[in-house]
Write a protein that holds these residues in place. Structure first.
Motif, short mmCIF file in Angstrom:
data_model
loop_
_atom_site.label_atom_id
_atom_site.label_comp_id
_atom_site.label_asym_id
_atom_site.label_seq_id
_atom_site.Cartn_x
_atom_site.Cartn_y
_atom_site.Cartn_z
N HIS A 48 0.79 -1.23 0.00
CA HIS A 48 0.00 0.00 0.00
C HIS A 48 0.83 1.28 0.00
O HIS A 48 0.26 2.36 -0.11
N TRP A 49 2.14 1.20 0.17
CA TRP A 49 2.96 2.40 0.11
C TRP A 49 2.94 2.90 -1.33
O TRP A 49 2.86 2.11 -2.27
N LYS A 50 3.03 4.19 -1.51
CA LYS A 50 2.98 4.79 -2.84
C LYS A 50 4.12 5.77 -3.02
O LYS A 50 4.50 6.46 -2.08
N LEU A 51 4.62 5.84 -4.26
CA LEU A 51 5.66 6.82 -4.57
C LEU A 51 5.09 8.21 -4.74
O LEU A 51 5.76 9.20 -4.52
N GLU A 52 3.84 8.29 -5.13
CA GLU A 52 3.15 9.57 -5.33
C GLU A 52 1.76 9.49 -4.71
O GLU A 52 1.09 8.48 -4.82
N GLY A 53 1.34 10.57 -4.08
CA GLY A 53 -0.01 10.63 -3.52
C GLY A 53 -0.19 9.65 -2.37
O GLY A 53 0.76 9.09 -1.84
N GLY A 54 -1.42 9.45 -2.01
CA GLY A 54 -1.75 8.52 -0.93
C GLY A 54 -1.66 9.16 0.44
O GLY A 54 -1.15 10.27 0.61
N ASP A 55 -2.21 8.47 1.40
CA ASP A 55 -2.21 8.93 2.79
C ASP A 55 -1.96 7.71 3.68
O ASP A 55 -2.82 6.84 3.79
N PRO A 56 -0.77 7.63 4.29
CA PRO A 56 -0.41 6.44 5.07
C PRO A 56 -1.34 6.15 6.25
O PRO A 56 -1.51 4.99 6.62
N CYS A 57 -1.94 7.17 6.82
CA CYS A 57 -2.82 6.93 7.97
C CYS A 57 -4.21 6.49 7.52
O CYS A 57 -4.82 5.64 8.16
N GLU A 58 -4.72 7.03 6.46
CA GLU A 58 -6.03 6.63 5.97
C GLU A 58 -5.98 5.29 5.26
O GLU A 58 -6.93 4.53 5.30
N GLU A 59 -4.88 5.00 4.59
CA GLU A 59 -4.78 3.80 3.77
C GLU A 59 -4.07 2.64 4.48
O GLU A 59 -3.90 1.58 3.89
N THR A 60 -3.64 2.84 5.71
CA THR A 60 -2.99 1.81 6.51
C THR A 60 -1.79 1.19 5.79
O THR A 60 -1.78 0.01 5.45
N TRP A 61 -0.79 1.99 5.55
CA TRP A 61 0.44 1.49 4.95
C TRP A 61 1.11 0.56 5.95
O TRP A 61 1.19 0.84 7.15
N ILE A 62 1.63 -0.57 5.47
CA ILE A 62 2.28 -1.57 6.31
C ILE A 62 3.42 -0.93 7.10
O ILE A 62 4.27 -0.23 6.54
N GLY A 63 3.45 -1.15 8.41
CA GLY A 63 4.52 -0.67 9.26
C GLY A 63 4.38 0.77 9.72
O GLY A 63 5.21 1.25 10.49
N VAL A 64 3.35 1.47 9.28
CA VAL A 64 3.14 2.86 9.68
C VAL A 64 2.01 2.87 10.71
O VAL A 64 0.90 2.40 10.44
N HIS A 65 2.29 3.39 11.89
CA HIS A 65 1.29 3.44 12.96
C HIS A 65 0.92 4.89 13.19
O HIS A 65 1.79 5.75 13.36
N CYS A 66 -0.38 5.13 13.20
CA CYS A 66 -0.90 6.51 13.31
C CYS A 66 -1.83 6.65 14.49
O CYS A 66 -2.42 5.69 14.95
N SER A 67 -1.95 7.88 14.91
CA SER A 67 -2.99 8.28 15.85
C SER A 67 -3.71 9.43 15.15
O SER A 67 -3.13 10.50 14.98
N GLY A 68 -4.92 9.15 14.68
CA GLY A 68 -5.62 10.15 13.86
C GLY A 68 -4.85 10.34 12.57
O GLY A 68 -4.59 9.39 11.85
N SER A 69 -4.42 11.56 12.32
CA SER A 69 -3.67 11.84 11.10
C SER A 69 -2.17 12.03 11.36
O SER A 69 -1.45 12.49 10.49
N SER A 70 -1.71 11.65 12.54
CA SER A 70 -0.30 11.81 12.90
C SER A 70 0.42 10.48 12.91
O SER A 70 -0.04 9.52 13.55
N ILE A 71 1.53 10.40 12.21
CA ILE A 71 2.36 9.20 12.25
C ILE A 71 3.09 9.20 13.58
O ILE A 71 3.76 10.15 13.93
N ILE A 72 2.93 8.11 14.33
CA ILE A 72 3.53 8.05 15.66
C ILE A 72 4.63 7.02 15.78
O ILE A 72 5.40 7.03 16.73
N ASN A 73 4.70 6.08 14.80
CA ASN A 73 5.69 5.02 14.92
C ASN A 73 5.87 4.33 13.57
O ASN A 73 4.94 4.20 12.81
N LEU A 74 7.10 3.89 13.31
CA LEU A 74 7.38 3.06 12.13
C LEU A 74 7.93 1.74 12.61
O LEU A 74 8.64 1.64 13.55
#
Length: 74
Positions: A48-74
């Motif tokens: 699900h990671w993208k080179l262009e566009g996308g939103d890691p918190c809305e799209e749940t990119w593997i290994g990206v942990h969010c709280s709301g719209s803030s990335i809190i951990n990789l």
């Protein structure tokens, strides 16, 4: 009285959850993740990671942990 209090609490909870789902991850954070992904030669393991566009918190990119719209951990 208890019914009204429950309704108010439920409404506030729903509103908070709705606002979080509309949140957009900070563009500089998204760009940093995309740069990392690019530097790793776009590994297939990072679904699900993208080179262009996308939103890691809305799209749940593997290994990206969010709280709301803030990335809190990789």
């Amino acid at each position: 009285m208890a019914k009204h209090l429950f309704f108010i609490i439920a409404t506030v909870y729903w509103a908070i959850m709705a606002l979080q789902s509309w949140a957009i991850t900070d563009e500089s954070e998204v760009q940093a993740l995309q740069d990392l992904y690019r530097s790793l030669n776009s590994p297939m393991q990072l679904e699900h990671w993208k080179l262009e566009g996308g939103d890691p918190c809305e799209e749940t990119w593997i290994g990206v942990h969010c709280s709301g719209s803030s990335i809190i951990n990789l």
